[in-house]
Design a protein around this motif. Structure first.
Motif, PDB file in Angstrom:
ATOM      1  N   GLY A 233      10.983  -6.532  15.222  1.00  0.00           N
ATOM      2  CA  GLY A 233      12.210  -6.505  16.005  1.00  0.00           C
ATOM      3  C   GLY A 233      13.427  -6.985  15.253  1.00  0.00           C
ATOM      4  O   GLY A 233      14.558  -6.696  15.658  1.00  0.00           O
ATOM      5  N   ASP A 234      13.220  -7.720  14.151  1.00  0.00           N
ATOM      6  CA  ASP A 234      14.358  -8.170  13.347  1.00  0.00           C
ATOM      7  C   ASP A 234      14.899  -7.014  12.512  1.00  0.00           C
ATOM      8  O   ASP A 234      14.146  -6.121  12.103  1.00  0.00           O
ATOM      9  N   LYS A 235      16.183  -7.051  12.237  1.00  0.00           N
ATOM     10  CA  LYS A 235      16.806  -5.999  11.441  1.00  0.00           C
ATOM     11  C   LYS A 235      17.040  -6.491  10.014  1.00  0.00           C
ATOM     12  O   LYS A 235      17.507  -7.607   9.800  1.00  0.00           O
ATOM     13  N   VAL A 236      16.685  -5.658   9.042  1.00  0.00           N
ATOM     14  CA  VAL A 236      16.900  -5.966   7.631  1.00  0.00           C
ATOM     15  C   VAL A 236      17.479  -4.727   6.962  1.00  0.00           C
ATOM     16  O   VAL A 236      17.419  -3.618   7.510  1.00  0.00           O
ATOM     17  N   THR A 237      18.035  -4.915   5.780  1.00  0.00           N
ATOM     18  CA  THR A 237      18.508  -3.784   4.985  1.00  0.00           C
ATOM     19  C   THR A 237      17.460  -3.495   3.926  1.00  0.00           C
ATOM     20  O   THR A 237      17.271  -4.269   2.989  1.00  0.00           O
ATOM     21  N   ALA A 238      16.748  -2.401   4.103  1.00  0.00           N
ATOM     22  CA  ALA A 238      15.652  -2.054   3.199  1.00  0.00           C
ATOM     23  C   ALA A 238      16.161  -1.239   2.018  1.00  0.00           C
ATOM     24  O   ALA A 238      17.096  -0.442   2.150  1.00  0.00           O
ATOM     25  N   SER A 239      15.538  -1.455   0.866  1.00  0.00           N
ATOM     26  CA  SER A 239      15.858  -0.657  -0.318  1.00  0.00           C
ATOM     27  C   SER A 239      15.121   0.671  -0.228  1.00  0.00           C
ATOM     28  O   SER A 239      13.905   0.705  -0.019  1.00  0.00           O
ATOM     29  N   THR A 240      15.858   1.767  -0.373  1.00  0.00           N
ATOM     30  CA  THR A 240      15.227   3.084  -0.358  1.00  0.00           C
ATOM     31  C   THR A 240      14.892   3.557  -1.768  1.00  0.00           C
ATOM     32  O   THR A 240      14.374   4.656  -1.956  1.00  0.00           O
ATOM     33  N   ARG A 241      15.203   2.718  -2.775  1.00  0.00           N
ATOM     34  CA  ARG A 241      14.858   3.051  -4.159  1.00  0.00           C
ATOM     35  C   ARG A 241      13.533   2.427  -4.567  1.00  0.00           C
ATOM     36  O   ARG A 241      13.087   2.601  -5.692  1.00  0.00           O
ATOM     37  N   GLN A 242      12.942   1.666  -3.672  1.00  0.00           N
ATOM     38  CA  GLN A 242      11.647   1.058  -3.931  1.00  0.00           C
ATOM     39  C   GLN A 242      10.715   1.378  -2.771  1.00  0.00           C
ATOM     40  O   GLN A 242      11.136   1.426  -1.621  1.00  0.00           O
ATOM     41  N   ALA A 243       9.451   1.584  -3.090  1.00  0.00           N
ATOM     42  CA  ALA A 243       8.474   1.917  -2.056  1.00  0.00           C
ATOM     43  C   ALA A 243       8.006   0.659  -1.331  1.00  0.00           C
ATOM     44  O   ALA A 243       7.897  -0.417  -1.927  1.00  0.00           O
ATOM     45  N   ALA A 244       7.750   0.809  -0.045  1.00  0.00           N
ATOM     46  CA  ALA A 244       7.090  -0.252   0.710  1.00  0.00           C
ATOM     47  C   ALA A 244       5.605  -0.207   0.367  1.00  0.00           C
ATOM     48  O   ALA A 244       4.996   0.863   0.369  1.00  0.00           O
ATOM     49  N   THR A 245       5.031  -1.357   0.062  1.00  0.00           N
ATOM     50  CA  THR A 245       3.632  -1.396  -0.359  1.00  0.00           C
ATOM     51  C   THR A 245       2.734  -1.741   0.813  1.00  0.00           C
ATOM     52  O   THR A 245       2.909  -2.780   1.462  1.00  0.00           O
ATOM     53  N   VAL A 246       1.791  -0.868   1.092  1.00  0.00           N
ATOM     54  CA  VAL A 246       0.773  -1.095   2.119  1.00  0.00           C
ATOM     55  C   VAL A 246      -0.478  -1.617   1.412  1.00  0.00           C
ATOM     56  O   VAL A 246      -1.127  -0.885   0.666  1.00  0.00           O
ATOM     57  N   TYR A 247      -0.782  -2.889   1.619  1.00  0.00           N
ATOM     58  CA  TYR A 247      -1.963  -3.490   1.007  1.00  0.00           C
ATOM     59  C   TYR A 247      -3.156  -3.268   1.924  1.00  0.00           C
ATOM     60  O   TYR A 247      -3.126  -3.630   3.107  1.00  0.00           O
ATOM     61  N   VAL A 248      -4.189  -2.661   1.363  1.00  0.00           N
ATOM     62  CA  VAL A 248      -5.383  -2.309   2.124  1.00  0.00           C
ATOM     63  C   VAL A 248      -6.511  -3.254   1.728  1.00  0.00           C
ATOM     64  O   VAL A 248      -6.718  -3.533   0.535  1.00  0.00           O
ATOM     65  N   ALA A 249      -7.219  -3.772   2.719  1.00  0.00           N
ATOM     66  CA  ALA A 249      -8.341  -4.672   2.444  1.00  0.00           C
ATOM     67  C   ALA A 249      -9.440  -3.904   1.737  1.00  0.00           C
ATOM     68  O   ALA A 249      -9.894  -2.854   2.209  1.00  0.00           O
ATOM     69  N   GLY A 250      -9.864  -4.407   0.600  1.00  0.00           N
ATOM     70  CA  GLY A 250     -10.901  -3.742  -0.184  1.00  0.00           C
ATOM     71  C   GLY A 250     -11.928  -4.719  -0.696  1.00  0.00           C
ATOM     72  O   GLY A 250     -11.844  -5.935  -0.438  1.00  0.00           O
ATOM     73  N   PRO A 251     -12.876  -4.233  -1.452  1.00  0.00           N
ATOM     74  CA  PRO A 251     -13.916  -5.104  -1.998  1.00  0.00           C
ATOM     75  C   PRO A 251     -13.353  -6.006  -3.080  1.00  0.00           C
ATOM     76  O   PRO A 251     -12.330  -5.705  -3.695  1.00  0.00           O
ATOM     77  N   ALA A 252     -14.007  -7.131  -3.308  1.00  0.00           N
ATOM     78  CA  ALA A 252     -13.603  -8.026  -4.384  1.00  0.00           C
ATOM     79  C   ALA A 252     -13.762  -7.314  -5.714  1.00  0.00           C
ATOM     80  O   ALA A 252     -14.704  -6.542  -5.922  1.00  0.00           O
ATOM     81  N   VAL A 253     -12.815  -7.548  -6.613  1.00  0.00           N
ATOM     82  CA  VAL A 253     -12.818  -6.898  -7.922  1.00  0.00           C
ATOM     83  C   VAL A 253     -13.088  -7.929  -9.002  1.00  0.00           C
ATOM     84  O   VAL A 253     -12.462  -8.985  -9.033  1.00  0.00           O
ATOM     85  N   THR A 254     -14.043  -7.638  -9.861  1.00  0.00           N
ATOM     86  CA  THR A 254     -14.346  -8.518 -10.981  1.00  0.00           C
ATOM     87  C   THR A 254     -13.563  -8.047 -12.190  1.00  0.00           C
ATOM     88  O   THR A 254     -13.760  -6.929 -12.656  1.00  0.00           O
ATOM     89  N   PRO A 255     -12.628  -8.871 -12.697  1.00  0.00           N
ATOM     90  CA  PRO A 255     -11.830  -8.443 -13.840  1.00  0.00           C
ATOM     91  C   PRO A 255     -12.689  -8.113 -15.044  1.00  0.00           C
ATOM     92  O   PRO A 255     -13.717  -8.739 -15.284  1.00  0.00           O
ATOM     93  N   SER A 256     -12.260  -7.095 -15.788  1.00  0.00           N
ATOM     94  CA  SER A 256     -12.965  -6.715 -16.995  1.00  0.00           C
ATOM     95  C   SER A 256     -12.867  -7.819 -18.032  1.00  0.00           C
ATOM     96  O   SER A 256     -11.815  -8.411 -18.224  1.00  0.00           O
ATOM     97  N   PRO A 257     -13.974  -8.144 -18.754  1.00  0.00           N
ATOM     98  CA  PRO A 257     -13.908  -9.195 -19.773  1.00  0.00           C
ATOM     99  C   PRO A 257     -13.019  -8.830 -20.940  1.00  0.00           C
ATOM    100  O   PRO A 257     -12.681  -9.668 -21.742  1.00  0.00           O
TER     101      PRO A 257
END
Length: 391
Positions: A233-257
């Motif tokens: 409900g709050d109003k903000v000024t969004a940047s249209t030159r940058q994408a909004a990021t939708v973070y999706v819940a996923g499996p845990a990731v093990t970083p490569s050694p």
């Protein structure tokens, strides 16, 4: 780059020629048996820990557009996809160029069903963006063709204002929501959407959070990370030159050694190295390579690092640089909502960003053992209180 442009141009000209031939013969009865469209084979883009992208399965349907360096989180404008093509964009950190976007034309006339690291996303058509900048282990984007009438999140181009920003009323977003429904809400606000996977408490494949870039430099997160922040409900000024990021819940990731990209190391409770100044492995200059600090103070003495670190929570996306200066090389980035390990704080070039002005910079420990700098404006609170150790 020349051969890529030539190849894309050749494809477009070929499509035009076919259209012209069909139009010229439009009054004649056509034999449908003379035309053949091969079945679409799923395309998989794999990004390894060194920043290399490979295309497997269905690569005959893919034409590279190119890789472009992007500054301060601003996305590259790939333009409208040619008819019969989807533009797939992969955003990641290159060890030499910093944040980049690689674009590919995928030949398909239908909607596609994308999956990020095996987690299904909302159906897409026209353009599909995947963001890997907050991870060090790479990942995969798989694109499959779908013919059923699945709705695609979109907004009418005529209803979307032009320019670099737009006023938006923040929608109601909750952790665990449907990813497709959330993408539809953001698209209806004329926001470009990109997807990222993160480990979260929610069920795999559901929404974890949304980060919307705002003007001036900053961002808002939904649901709000703390009381008092902008919310539904709050109003903000969004940047249209940058994408909004939708973070999706996923499996845990093990970083490569074998990770050597030098991204900032999120806090994980592991012991800190205490053997002095580490040697960077990505070729980026350290704050002492030039022999002087950004203020001109001699730095010939050995660079002795503090033994411990302090956890700091980023509330805005920001570039990580080789020195405490906005003009120094970008070597990585921090992402709003993540925690990072700060060694110490010092004054450097004054920066106005994310609604704040500060000359303080945090020195972060990176995953390859080296260090880099990020402006304190990306963190909420007094810099010397957040990180009590001076560099």
């Amino acid at each position: 780059m020349g051969w890529i442009r030539a190849r894309v141009t050749a494809l477009l000209l070929a499509g035009t020629s076919i259209f012209a031939l069909m139009g010229a013969a439009g009054c004649e009865e056509q034999d449908p048996s003379v035309s053949y469209t091969p079945d679409f084979v799923p395309v998989t883009f794999t990004l390894d820990s060194s920043g290399k992208i490979s295309v497997s399965a269905g690569k005959n349907f893919v034409t590279p557009i190119g890789t472009f360096s992007v500054d301060g989180g601003v996305e590259h404008q790939f333009g409208v996809s040619p008819k019969g093509y989807l533009t797939a964009v992969i955003r990641y950190i290159d060890r030499k160029l910093g944040v980049v976007e690689s674009g590919y034309l995928v030949h398909t006339d239908h909607k596609v069903e994308p999956a990020l690291d095996g987690v299904a996303l909302a159906p897409a058509k026209g353009i599909l963006r995947a963001d890997f900048t907050h991870r060090n282990s790479g990942g995969s984007l798989k694109i499959s063709d779908i013919r059923q009438n699945s709705p695609v999140p979109t907004a009418s181009a005529s209803s979307c204002p032009g320019g670099a920003s737009a006023p938006v009323t923040l929608p109601k977003v909750s952790a665990g929501d449907s990813v497709a429904d959330t993408a539809a809400k953001l698209s209806a606000l004329c926001l470009t959407v990109q997807y990222a996977i993160e480990t979260a408490d929610q069920s795999e494949g559901t929404l974890s959070r949304v980060v919307i870039p705002t003007v001036p430099e900053g961002s808002v997160q939904l649901p709000p990370p703390a009381a008092g922040g902008p919310g539904p409900g709050d109003k903000v000024t969004a940047s249209t030159r940058q994408a909004a990021t939708v973070y999706v819940a996923g499996p845990a990731v093990t970083p490569s050694p074998s990770v050597t990209d030098g991204s900032p190391d999120p806090t994980d409770g592991s012991p800190d190295p205490t053997d002095g100044s580490p040697t960077p492995t990505d070729g980026s200059p350290t704050p002492t390579d030039s022999g002087t600090s950004p203020q001109g103070t001699p730095t010939g003495a050995p660079d002795v690092l503090p033994a411990g670190t302090t956890s700091v929570h980023a509330d805005a996306d920001a570039p990580v640089r080789s020195a405490p200066s906005a003009t120094s090389a970008q070597v990585s980035s921090v992402v709003a909502g993540n925690d990072y390990r700060a060694l110490c704080v010092r004054q450097g070039e004054e920066v106005t960003a994310h609604g704040r002005t500060s000359s303080f910079w945090f020195r972060l420990r990176r995953v390859d053992g080296s260090t880099a700098w990020v402006t304190a404006t990306a963190f909420d609170g007094d810099p010397e209180t957040l990180v009590p150790t001076a560099c």
